[in-house]
Design an enzyme around this catalytic site. Structure first.
Site, PDB file in Angstrom:
ATOM      1  N   ASP A 207       0.888  -1.151   0.000  1.00 47.89           N
ATOM      2  CA  ASP A 207       0.000   0.000   0.000  1.00 47.89           C
ATOM      3  C   ASP A 207       0.926   1.201   0.000  1.00 47.89           C
ATOM      4  OD1 ASP A 207      -1.625   2.131   0.522  1.00 47.89           O
ATOM      5  OD2 ASP A 207      -2.857   1.098   1.989  1.00 47.89           O
ATOM      6  N   HIS A 208       1.104   1.820  -1.168  1.00 45.74           N
ATOM      7  CA  HIS A 208       2.187   2.802  -1.285  1.00 45.74           C
ATOM      8  C   HIS A 208       1.989   4.026  -0.399  1.00 45.74           C
ATOM      9  CE1 HIS A 208      -0.669   4.592  -4.201  1.00 45.74           C
ATOM     10  NE2 HIS A 208      -0.065   5.724  -3.920  1.00 45.74           N
ATOM     11  N   HIS A 270      -6.034   2.442   1.396  1.00 46.02           N
ATOM     12  CA  HIS A 270      -5.352   3.686   1.777  1.00 46.02           C
ATOM     13  C   HIS A 270      -6.003   4.381   2.979  1.00 46.02           C
ATOM     14  CE1 HIS A 270      -3.126   3.103  -1.777  1.00 46.02           C
ATOM     15  NE2 HIS A 270      -3.892   3.763  -2.625  1.00 46.02           N
TER      16      HIS A 270
END
Length: 516
Positions: A207-208, A270
């Protein structure tokens, strides 16, 4: 720094650098000899994020000398090195340097073949074995699945069939991009599949957002300062707003986006991860297990804040003018079914069932074609219970608000009231502002750069684990159970901040969305 010398038997092993003390944090960590196998090297994710991030790591000396990239591709329309160079020139943060690039592509090769052909993976196994012998990668290989989710099962199954998850000669890790399933049941099926092939601790779900500087700074802000943590509870905080807004439409992503939508694409991972980091208790240590436990507690305690009919909104953007340009409605975008009810905007009103957060709503929202691109966490404090002023003095003052900006301008802003200079006594809001770009001259790594380095180092604190994924899906599944009973979907004008129903959700509580 880890080294990988050969022992007396000629085998490659890992030892600790004797010149570096374990507590010395002045030098950055560098992974030991290893390689990265990239599935989907011609895809948008590889071109925009993965390859540039790897080059940036190489530019900063954070890749080991014995590092190689192996592309697994069905076909290449141009030389592999040209594909990589274009990605680096277009999207890397560091300036292009021919000497660095030449070193970067020294171990670059491709294994051609179909993903559903076991022979492709057997040739990949031969290639990795050759790298171990000729390039000194020590049996350490990471497999990055930058491919559509419907290919996960095929690739993972063949990795296992070809013996590529065997850790007898080194570590093997697999990197999976979101979305982790499309609901609770499918995420569990995906987890069953990946853990049949790889050990659970070798699975890295990217999950960047968790690699961004400000997300990590959220923890330092809370737990390294005496100022905030004593106020971080329902006694002092009125509500929390978490926003991820994009000003663009879906572009050419119809094939992926239609049927997925904003809630599954953004909120499930996110925004609920940001919520968990905002609401969690202080971990005993910053070890991956302790950090994960606290996030899991928050996600397990998450519920809708009131009836779901009043706490879940979804909508699609309509046609209209945005930024001086007339843009299409979602249903008029290329390759979108006219009957599609896929959400391009979603907002939820959630609560955390703990004493700390009792009575505090967490509003999360995301959408495309909104007024501007911004991601932020806004902590809105309660107003003082008593003011020794005439009400007219503070009439224009809003709630104190701490805003943690995640993008595009990473930093922190605090809004508070001060007296306006002059003979009269009036209070007006001002802001204290901290910006990473102004406060530090150090290079700030891009999120993928940090996360890929963590994969190579085997450090998982920034990667969500399966329990967190499942708890997030439980909330989203309930929202979709409700939305699926509706015959219509709300719409909103491009360039706005979403549908009227979203504003009404907060208005019922006597609150309003921030103009982020």
């Amino acid at each position: 720094m880890e080294l990988a010398p050969r022992n007396r038997e000629g085998q490659i092993g890992q030892v600790t650098n004797p010149l570096r003390h374990a507590e010395d944090r002045r030098l950055p960590k560098i992974a030991g000899p290893c390689s990265l196998v990239l599935f989907g090297i011609t895809g948008d994710l590889s071109q925009r994020k993965v390859l540039p991030a790897l080059y940036d790591l190489a530019s900063h000396g954070l890749l080991p000398p014995s590092f190689a990239i192996t592309a697994v591709a069905r076909k290449l329309k141009e030389p592999l090195e040209d594909i990589v160079e274009r990605a680096v020139r277009d999207y890397a943060q560091t300036p292009f340097n021919q000497r660095v690039f030449d070193q970067f592509v020294t171990g670059l090769t491709a294994v051609m073949g179909q993903y559903d052909d076991l022979g492709t993976f057997e040739r990949l196994a031969e290639r990795l074995s050759a790298l171990d012998t000729e390039y000194g990668t020590g049996g350490n290989h990471a497999f990055y699945l930058a491919v559509p989710p419907d290919l996960f099962e095929t690739v993972l199954t063949n990795l296992g069939e070809a013996g590529l998850s065997d850790t007898s000669e080194g570590w093997r890790r697999v990197v999976i991009e979101k979305p982790f399933g499309h609901d609770l049941e499918s995420s569990q099926e995906l987890n069953d599949l990946v853990t049949r092939v790889f050990d659970p601790e070798d699975v890295f779900r990217i999950d960047h957002y968790l690699g961004k500087e400000t997300v990590q700074n959220l923890m330092s802000l809370r737990f390294s300062n005496e100022l905030y943590e004593p106020l971080w509870n329902s006694d002092h905080i009125d509500h929390v707003q978490i926003t991820m807004a994009e000003h663009i439409g879906i572009g050419s992503r119809a094939g992926y986006y239609d049927g997925v939508g904003s809630a599954k694409d953004v909120i499930q991972n996110h925004l609920l991860q940001l919520l968990a980091l905002t609401a969690m208790e202080e971990p005993v240590t910053f070890s991956p297990d302790d950090l994960r436990q606290e996030k899991e507690k928050v996600l397990a305690a998450l519920d809708f804040f009131g009836p779901i009919e009043e706490s879940a909104v979804r909508a699609q953007y309509s046609e209209g003018w945005q930024g001086g340009k007339f843009v299409k409605a979602y249903l008029d975008e290329d390759n979108i079914d006219q009957s599609s009810k896929t959400d391009t905007y979603a907002a939820l009103r959630l609560g955390v069932r703990t004493r700390r957060w009792n009575g505090v709503p967490f509003y999360v929202r995301t959408g495309k074609r909104l007024a501007r691109r911004v991601t932020e966490i806004a902590i809105v404090f309660k107003k003082p219970s008593f003011l020794p002023f005439d009400p007219r003095v503070t009439a224009g003052q809003e709630n104190n608000t701490l805003v943690i900006r995640i993008q595009p301008d990473e930093g922190v802003t605090f809004r508070f009231g001060v007296k306006i200079p002059g003979a009269s006594f009036k209070v007006r809001d001002v802001t204290m502002d901290f910006s990473y770009g102004h406060a530090f001259t150090e290079y700030a790594p891009e999120a993928y750069e940090r996360l890929i380095l963590d994969v190579l180092l085997g450090e998982p604190p920034l990667f969500p684990q399966q329990k967190e994924v499942e708890e997030s899906w439980k909330i989203l599944d309930r929202a979709f159970e409700y939305w699926n009973t509706l015959d219509t979907i709300d719409t909103y004008a491009p360039g706005s901040w979403g549908p009227a129903s979203s504003d009404e959700m907060l208005a019922r509580d006597g609150r309003a969305w921030r103009r982020a």
